[in-house]
Design a protein around this motif. Sequence first.
Motif, PDB file in Angstrom:
ATOM      1  N   ILE A   1      45.051 -31.837  36.072  1.00 24.08           N
ATOM      2  CA  ILE A   1      45.569 -31.642  37.421  1.00 24.08           C
ATOM      3  C   ILE A   1      44.458 -31.111  38.317  1.00 24.08           C
ATOM      4  CG2 ILE A   1      47.179 -30.273  38.803  1.00 24.08           C
ATOM      5  CD1 ILE A   1      49.111 -30.366  36.476  1.00 24.08           C
ATOM      6  N   ASP A   2      44.334 -31.694  39.507  1.00 21.94           N
ATOM      7  CA  ASP A   2      43.369 -31.226  40.505  1.00 21.94           C
ATOM      8  C   ASP A   2      44.020 -30.175  41.384  1.00 21.94           C
ATOM      9  OD1 ASP A   2      41.291 -32.916  39.702  1.00 21.94           O
ATOM     10  OD2 ASP A   2      42.067 -34.568  40.907  1.00 21.94           O
ATOM     11  N   VAL A   3      43.278 -29.134  41.697  1.00 17.40           N
ATOM     12  CA  VAL A   3      43.765 -28.106  42.603  1.00 17.40           C
ATOM     13  C   VAL A   3      42.702 -27.848  43.664  1.00 17.40           C
ATOM     14  CG1 VAL A   3      45.244 -26.991  40.885  1.00 17.40           C
ATOM     15  CG2 VAL A   3      42.876 -26.264  41.123  1.00 17.40           C
ATOM     16  N   GLY A   4      43.140 -27.395  44.826  1.00 15.17           N
ATOM     17  CA  GLY A   4      42.206 -27.111  45.907  1.00 15.17           C
ATOM     18  C   GLY A   4      42.822 -26.158  46.910  1.00 15.17           C
ATOM     19  N   ALA A   5      41.971 -25.537  47.695  1.00 14.15           N
ATOM     20  CA  ALA A   5      42.406 -24.619  48.746  1.00 14.15           C
ATOM     21  C   ALA A   5      41.642 -24.945  50.020  1.00 14.15           C
ATOM     22  CB  ALA A   5      42.164 -23.170  48.326  1.00 14.15           C
ATOM     23  N   TRP A   6      42.365 -25.146  51.110  1.00 13.02           N
ATOM     24  CA  TRP A   6      41.783 -25.451  52.410  1.00 13.02           C
ATOM     25  C   TRP A   6      42.194 -24.349  53.376  1.00 13.02           C
ATOM     26  CZ3 TRP A   6      42.962 -31.337  53.530  1.00 13.02           C
ATOM     27  CH2 TRP A   6      42.617 -32.111  52.410  1.00 13.02           C
TER      28      TRP A   6
ATOM     29  N   TRP B   1      42.045 -12.055  74.378  1.00 11.74           N
ATOM     30  CA  TRP B   1      41.697 -12.762  73.135  1.00 11.74           C
ATOM     31  C   TRP B   1      42.832 -12.611  72.142  1.00 11.74           C
ATOM     32  CZ3 TRP B   1      41.284 -10.905  68.119  1.00 11.74           C
ATOM     33  CH2 TRP B   1      40.721 -11.782  67.173  1.00 11.74           C
ATOM     34  N   HIS B   2      43.080 -13.662  71.372  1.00  7.97           N
ATOM     35  CA  HIS B   2      44.073 -13.583  70.299  1.00  7.97           C
ATOM     36  C   HIS B   2      43.726 -14.599  69.215  1.00  7.97           C
ATOM     37  CE1 HIS B   2      45.634 -16.983  72.682  1.00  7.97           C
ATOM     38  NE2 HIS B   2      46.199 -17.388  71.547  1.00  7.97           N
ATOM     39  N   MET B   3      44.147 -14.295  68.001  1.00  6.87           N
ATOM     40  CA  MET B   3      44.010 -15.255  66.895  1.00  6.87           C
ATOM     41  C   MET B   3      45.082 -16.321  67.039  1.00  6.87           C
ATOM     42  SD  MET B   3      41.520 -14.563  64.696  1.00  6.87           S
ATOM     43  CE  MET B   3      42.041 -15.354  63.178  1.00  6.87           C
ATOM     44  N   ASP B   4      44.692 -17.575  66.937  1.00  7.50           N
ATOM     45  CA  ASP B   4      45.686 -18.650  66.996  1.00  7.50           C
ATOM     46  C   ASP B   4      45.777 -19.426  65.690  1.00  7.50           C
ATOM     47  OD1 ASP B   4      43.199 -19.945  67.275  1.00  7.50           O
ATOM     48  OD2 ASP B   4      44.129 -21.631  68.304  1.00  7.50           O
ATOM     49  N   ASN B   5      44.917 -19.108  64.742  1.00  9.37           N
ATOM     50  CA  ASN B   5      44.975 -19.791  63.449  1.00  9.37           C
ATOM     51  C   ASN B   5      44.509 -18.873  62.339  1.00  9.37           C
ATOM     52  OD1 ASN B   5      45.860 -22.544  62.896  1.00  9.37           O
ATOM     53  ND2 ASN B   5      44.453 -23.181  64.510  1.00  9.37           N
ATOM     54  N   ALA B   6      45.352 -18.693  61.340  1.00 10.10           N
ATOM     55  CA  ALA B   6      44.954 -18.128  60.053  1.00 10.10           C
ATOM     56  C   ALA B   6      45.707 -18.974  59.030  1.00 10.10           C
ATOM     57  CB  ALA B   6      45.316 -16.654  59.938  1.00 10.10           C
ATOM     58  N   TYR B   7      45.232 -20.189  58.886  1.00 10.70           N
ATOM     59  CA  TYR B   7      45.978 -21.272  58.264  1.00 10.70           C
ATOM     60  C   TYR B   7      45.393 -21.595  56.889  1.00 10.70           C
ATOM     61  CZ  TYR B   7      47.847 -26.031  57.690  1.00 10.70           C
ATOM     62  OH  TYR B   7      48.463 -27.162  57.215  1.00 10.70           O
ATOM     63  N   VAL B   8      46.269 -21.879  55.930  1.00  9.64           N
ATOM     64  CA  VAL B   8      45.807 -22.199  54.575  1.00  9.64           C
ATOM     65  C   VAL B   8      46.676 -23.299  53.995  1.00  9.64           C
ATOM     66  CG1 VAL B   8      47.258 -20.447  53.469  1.00  9.64           C
ATOM     67  CG2 VAL B   8      45.179 -21.237  52.315  1.00  9.64           C
ATOM     68  N   GLU B   9      46.057 -24.164  53.217  1.00 12.05           N
ATOM     69  CA  GLU B   9      46.771 -25.180  52.446  1.00 12.05           C
ATOM     70  C   GLU B   9      46.371 -25.057  50.979  1.00 12.05           C
ATOM     71  OE1 GLU B   9      45.997 -29.085  53.900  1.00 12.05           O
ATOM     72  OE2 GLU B   9      46.720 -28.670  55.942  1.00 12.05           O
ATOM     73  N   LEU B  10      47.342 -25.150  50.095  1.00 16.26           N
ATOM     74  CA  LEU B  10      47.107 -25.177  48.652  1.00 16.26           C
ATOM     75  C   LEU B  10      47.508 -26.552  48.138  1.00 16.26           C
ATOM     76  CD1 LEU B  10      48.454 -21.671  47.570  1.00 16.26           C
ATOM     77  CD2 LEU B  10      46.094 -22.350  48.021  1.00 16.26           C
ATOM     78  N   HIS B  11      46.583 -27.226  47.471  1.00 21.29           N
ATOM     79  CA  HIS B  11      46.789 -28.604  47.024  1.00 21.29           C
ATOM     80  C   HIS B  11      46.800 -28.671  45.500  1.00 21.29           C
ATOM     81  CE1 HIS B  11      45.763 -30.767  50.954  1.00 21.29           C
ATOM     82  NE2 HIS B  11      45.623 -29.476  51.222  1.00 21.29           N
TER      83      HIS B  11
ATOM     84  N   VAL C   1      51.698 -37.382  40.989  1.00 20.76           N
ATOM     85  CA  VAL C   1      52.510 -36.371  41.664  1.00 20.76           C
ATOM     86  C   VAL C   1      51.594 -35.532  42.541  1.00 20.76           C
ATOM     87  CG1 VAL C   1      53.962 -34.338  41.374  1.00 20.76           C
ATOM     88  CG2 VAL C   1      54.250 -36.283  39.847  1.00 20.76           C
ATOM     89  N   THR C   2      52.020 -35.267  43.774  1.00 21.53           N
ATOM     90  CA  THR C   2      51.280 -34.427  44.712  1.00 21.53           C
ATOM     91  C   THR C   2      52.194 -33.330  45.230  1.00 21.53           C
ATOM     92  OG1 THR C   2      49.872 -36.266  45.425  1.00 21.53           O
ATOM     93  CG2 THR C   2      50.016 -34.371  46.893  1.00 21.53           C
ATOM     94  N   LEU C   3      51.709 -32.093  45.189  1.00 16.60           N
ATOM     95  CA  LEU C   3      52.432 -30.956  45.755  1.00 16.60           C
ATOM     96  C   LEU C   3      51.449 -30.133  46.573  1.00 16.60           C
ATOM     97  CD1 LEU C   3      54.916 -29.161  46.094  1.00 16.60           C
ATOM     98  CD2 LEU C   3      54.246 -27.975  43.988  1.00 16.60           C
ATOM     99  N   ASN C   4      51.650 -30.083  47.883  1.00 20.42           N
ATOM    100  CA  ASN C   4      50.799 -29.313  48.787  1.00 20.42           C
ATOM    101  C   ASN C   4      51.647 -28.323  49.565  1.00 20.42           C
ATOM    102  OD1 ASN C   4      48.652 -30.964  47.974  1.00 20.42           O
ATOM    103  ND2 ASN C   4      48.962 -32.395  49.665  1.00 20.42           N
ATOM    104  N   LEU C   5      51.169 -27.087  49.653  1.00 24.34           N
ATOM    105  CA  LEU C   5      51.845 -26.034  50.400  1.00 24.34           C
ATOM    106  C   LEU C   5      50.963 -25.597  51.558  1.00 24.34           C
ATOM    107  CD1 LEU C   5      52.958 -23.807  47.360  1.00 24.34           C
ATOM    108  CD2 LEU C   5      54.192 -25.730  48.368  1.00 24.34           C
ATOM    109  N   ASN C   6      51.577 -25.077  52.617  1.00 24.27           N
ATOM    110  CA  ASN C   6      50.790 -24.558  53.724  1.00 24.27           C
ATOM    111  C   ASN C   6      51.483 -23.353  54.345  1.00 24.27           C
ATOM    112  OD1 ASN C   6      52.846 -25.744  55.167  1.00 24.27           O
ATOM    113  ND2 ASN C   6      51.549 -26.924  56.530  1.00 24.27           N
ATOM    114  N   ALA C   7      50.695 -22.570  55.072  1.00 28.31           N
ATOM    115  CA  ALA C   7      51.209 -21.397  55.776  1.00 28.31           C
ATOM    116  C   ALA C   7      50.226 -21.018  56.857  1.00 28.31           C
ATOM    117  CB  ALA C   7      51.426 -20.230  54.816  1.00 28.31           C
ATOM    118  N   ASN C   8      50.770 -20.469  57.958  1.00 31.03           N
ATOM    119  CA  ASN C   8      49.939 -19.951  59.038  1.00 31.03           C
ATOM    120  C   ASN C   8      50.361 -18.506  59.290  1.00 31.03           C
ATOM    121  OD1 ASN C   8      48.334 -19.513  61.287  1.00 31.03           O
ATOM    122  ND2 ASN C   8      48.724 -21.538  62.150  1.00 31.03           N
ATOM    123  N   MET C   9      49.399 -17.595  59.108  1.00 32.60           N
ATOM    124  CA  MET C   9      49.715 -16.170  59.130  1.00 32.60           C
ATOM    125  C   MET C   9      49.490 -15.525  60.498  1.00 32.60           C
ATOM    126  SD  MET C   9      50.732 -15.942  56.085  1.00 32.60           S
ATOM    127  CE  MET C   9      51.036 -14.180  56.064  1.00 32.60           C
ATOM    128  N   THR C  10      49.388 -16.314  61.566  1.00 34.78           N
ATOM    129  CA  THR C  10      49.140 -15.716  62.869  1.00 34.78           C
ATOM    130  C   THR C  10      50.371 -14.995  63.411  1.00 34.78           C
ATOM    131  OG1 THR C  10      49.639 -17.878  63.850  1.00 34.78           O
ATOM    132  CG2 THR C  10      47.317 -17.306  63.529  1.00 34.78           C
TER     133      THR C  10
END
Length: 418
Positions: free
Chosen positions: A89-94, A113-123, A134-143
Amino acid sequence: MRDRTVRARSKGFVVATTMALALWALPAVAQTPAPPADAPPAAPPPAPMEMPPPPPPVPAPPPAVQVETKPPTATETMAATRPDVLPPIDVGAWTRVSGVFQGASDKSKMNDWHMDNAYVELHAGGKVHKKVGVTLNLNANMTNFSAASVAVMDAIISFDFLDEFHLWAGHLLVPVDRSNASGPFFMIPWNYPGFFAGVSAPKEGPSGRNNGAVVWGDVAGGMMSYFAGVFDNANIGTSPLFSGRLRLALLDPEPGFWGNGSYFGDKDLFSINVGGQFQKHGSSVAMMGAVPAMDKDYSEVNADVLFEKKIPAAGFVTAEGAYYHFGVLDGGISDSMYVLAAYAIPMMNAGFLQPMVRYQWEKVKANTGSNPWNIDAAVSYLIKGPALRINATYSHTKLNPTDLTANSIQLGAQAIFF
């Protein structure tokens, strides 16, 4: 008399024997010349070398458990029926992070000034069969901490029968245009098309995904590709959304389901794409009970062209243009377009410095005056292509006829680990 005769014969025998022995030894004496008188004495012959005795053999430790050799089965020995060894299985973090200098109440100023992106994807993904993945990707933005949550971005079962025919189903990308296919990580601008006036993009869903199925394939190794999908967003109360796309690559091939807004100097590309969507009652603006108060069938058509050319020892140039037409109710955006140009200059240490400019324009269907427009001027440092880059973008937006303007400076960085 007899004694003299015997002694004479004995003496003759001894002489004869002595002469025979001398004649036999004569060749050996002739082959070995005598050393000269002043020669040093010959060295004694070396003593024979004595080999050390071999070390005593080390006894092998007895196995903890006596295991008998397992005889192979017919399946293991016959190549045609040998089980496939699937890759792991391949895994990655963006991840992408960015902040914006812009006024909180007055968007035309850059005094806050403000943060508009603190974004992550887990693949994560892999093959469960040589033709099924099979592909399962998750994402979240913590702003926004109060609303931040992890979401399922992709949940796909892919049946890859042939290069020319694939069937993918689940929660997946809606195929309609290049921007959605590439995503923000693989396009030159930091942000998607669409600006302060609203989002001038086709129907998609969160992160450009939706629940449905897509049939797609690459023809001639990716010189031409087709995509056709149907989506319902898991809502039985709405009509399905039909979405499709055709891609024609005239220089280097462009295979695969996912797309790029740039290949960052890896390809010479001249690619033409057309896409479209349709949904019955898809342009509803109000609901009275279960009946739309005002509704119209939603439709959208688009076309885009991407040109990218490598310049030996001098980087690469990119030019792109796209046009969208929307069938919507009065008051919505009926048309939009953008054009961009960029030039990546190789750096002495590593990577490229890439200035870019993008112009966007939108037409509001009911607007009789000027229509909104936007211009982005950006520079990126491509340390490792899209896998590691930093970006600075100045953006100016004009909303006519109200003359409302917006200005901002955005600083961002992204990294891809795979």
